[in-house]
Design a protein around this motif. Sequence first.
Motif, short mmCIF file in Angstrom:
data_model
loop_
_atom_site.label_atom_id
_atom_site.label_comp_id
_atom_site.label_asym_id
_atom_site.label_seq_id
_atom_site.Cartn_x
_atom_site.Cartn_y
_atom_site.Cartn_z
N LEU A 14 0.78 -1.30 0.17
CA LEU A 14 -0.15 0.02 -0.11
C LEU A 14 0.82 1.28 0.05
N ILE A 17 2.21 1.91 -3.19
CA ILE A 17 1.56 2.33 -4.40
C ILE A 17 1.21 3.75 -4.12
N VAL A 18 1.20 4.17 -2.80
CA VAL A 18 0.72 5.42 -2.54
C VAL A 18 2.28 6.28 -2.81
N ALA A 21 2.86 6.97 -6.63
CA ALA A 21 1.86 7.88 -7.35
C ALA A 21 2.13 9.41 -6.90
N ALA A 22 2.29 9.67 -5.49
CA ALA A 22 2.17 10.93 -4.92
C ALA A 22 3.62 11.59 -4.81
N LEU A 23 4.60 10.72 -4.54
CA LEU A 23 6.03 11.38 -4.00
C LEU A 23 6.81 11.38 -5.48
N PRO A 25 6.64 10.97 -8.73
CA PRO A 25 6.74 11.72 -9.79
C PRO A 25 7.48 13.14 -9.85
N HIS A 26 7.83 13.56 -8.69
CA HIS A 26 8.47 14.84 -8.42
C HIS A 26 9.96 14.67 -8.76
N VAL A 33 8.76 6.51 -13.26
CA VAL A 33 9.09 6.54 -11.84
C VAL A 33 9.72 5.13 -11.41
N ALA A 67 -5.88 0.72 -8.31
CA ALA A 67 -5.50 2.09 -7.41
C ALA A 67 -5.46 3.42 -8.51
N PRO A 68 -6.11 4.49 -8.21
CA PRO A 68 -6.04 5.45 -8.94
C PRO A 68 -4.62 5.96 -8.91
N PRO A 69 -4.11 6.67 -10.04
CA PRO A 69 -4.85 7.19 -11.45
C PRO A 69 -4.64 6.01 -12.36
N VAL B 83 -11.46 0.37 -4.50
CA VAL B 83 -9.90 0.53 -4.31
C VAL B 83 -9.38 2.12 -4.36
N VAL B 165 -2.80 15.66 -7.26
CA VAL B 165 -1.94 15.32 -6.01
C VAL B 165 -1.13 13.72 -6.68
N THR B 178 -4.45 12.14 -10.78
CA THR B 178 -5.41 12.01 -9.74
C THR B 178 -5.68 13.66 -9.06
N THR B 212 -9.91 10.72 -11.09
CA THR B 212 -8.89 10.49 -11.98
C THR B 212 -9.25 11.52 -13.56
#
Lengths: 170, 336
Positions: A14, A17-18, A21-23, A25-26, A33, A67-69, B83, B165, B178, B212
């Motif tokens: 988990l 995944i988070v 996607a969130a950290l 890409p920067h 990535v 999981a999005p996106p 999810v 985000v 997202t 999304t």
Amino acid sequence: MTALRTGVTALAVLLAIVLQAALLPHVGWRGVVPNLCLLVVVAGALTRGAHFGVVLGFCAGLALDLAPPADHLAGRWALALMAVGLVAGLVRRDERPTIPVVLVTAAVASFVGASVFGLLGVVTGDPGVAVTDVLLAVVAGVAGDLIVAPLVLLPLMVLLTRFEPQRRLA
Amino acid sequence: MALRTPLPPSLGDLGNRPSGRRTRPHWDRRRWPLAVSWGPGDAAERRPPRLLVVALVVAGLSLMTLDQVGGDDSPVDPVRSVVGEVVGPLEVAAGTVVRPLAAIPDFFTTRGSLRDDVAALEAENAALRDELATSDLDRSRLEQYDGLVAAARDQQGSIVPARVVAHGAAQTFTRTVTIDAGLTSGVRPDMTVVAAEGLVGRVIAATSTTATVLLIVDSDSTVGARVGRSSEVGFLSGNGSLTDPTRLDLELVDASAVPAEGDVVLTWGSAEGQGPYRAGVPIGTVTQLFSTPRDTTQRAIIDPFVDLSRLDVVGVYVPEGTASDRAVIGPDGEVR
């Protein structure tokens, strides 16, 4: 013990995944990535073998698919990471893996995972996928995975090993 | 932390093992320190049953088939949204934590006062560009009486602001992001997403707190577009790349119509609630023209106004009077 181990592994997936996607890409290069989820699967397969690796790969891949996106066909990462778990789990297991072996395994696994994912896209006729794109993304992905592998893979393997049921030393 | 807790002595032969890392007899410093036994026989023991591998492969393939055949009503979508409900808030939280960290390099490269000036000028620039971009369309529509009404309505719209985000990885060959606004903010699938400079994409899925967005550069994305000066209509599709000079291909319906370089392209749009894109949202300018004898249509390369690789604050067009848990920018520019 088993429940705790499963919980820790799920938490790692988990988190991967988070963060992915969130950290990342920067800090990524041209949108590519490092695939943390794949490294979690490699760590699980290296510490516990191919059987565990295959199941973990399938579940982690499925989560990554849903999981999005994410917007690609569900099941592509599941199959790709399952192959990763199988490959990483079948690494020579007559002795403890050395750090170079772990890193080479990570590189091979990353190559296998990205290739299976890309080729499934070509087979299912994903309109955005040309073979040259696949090659470029695979190469860049392997490089990215190798860069973060020492930071992610080694601590994760130590962590997962702690939850391994103790066996008699050979 | 639970990991450091000593293991209970009841766990099998744990007690037989010398405790503590330093005293372990079989320690080999060159080896990666793993406590598991890697003795012979493990390989055969831990090799997965062939049946399991086959079952999982079949499961994966059937899932892909289900998703592929299902199309827009894919049976996988409900699972996806469940999810999303779990992972979405985590991504929002992570994005909130990460944003100040990602901005750290800026502090070192730019002085505070210059930053403010640049931000103000950029905002002004975006506003002027927007004005310039729509003025071509407005001018051509003024010649038609009914266009006056439509152009007036173009200015009317409520926007829910949101921040990007999370980004989809390039390895997946889809260009999605997202945003941190979802169903509770009034965001629904098929709504138009814009940035200050122009069109960004459309919402393809929404959870209660996130949505999304499919960017216009995605190779799956097709936008009905209109050249501002001539009102010629066509279809705009992405090439899936954010970083090579971002470009969109415009295919005009009328082969005899030749857009000029520098012409502004806007969305053609659909009636309220009928389709994804609002009318009259600026997309980009024509940079190159192609016409091959084989093709029956004109092709043009469009340079989008929005830098899609650096998205941060975006807006989602929502219908008038949408209930939302956050401030909505109304058609008159007021925040309510």
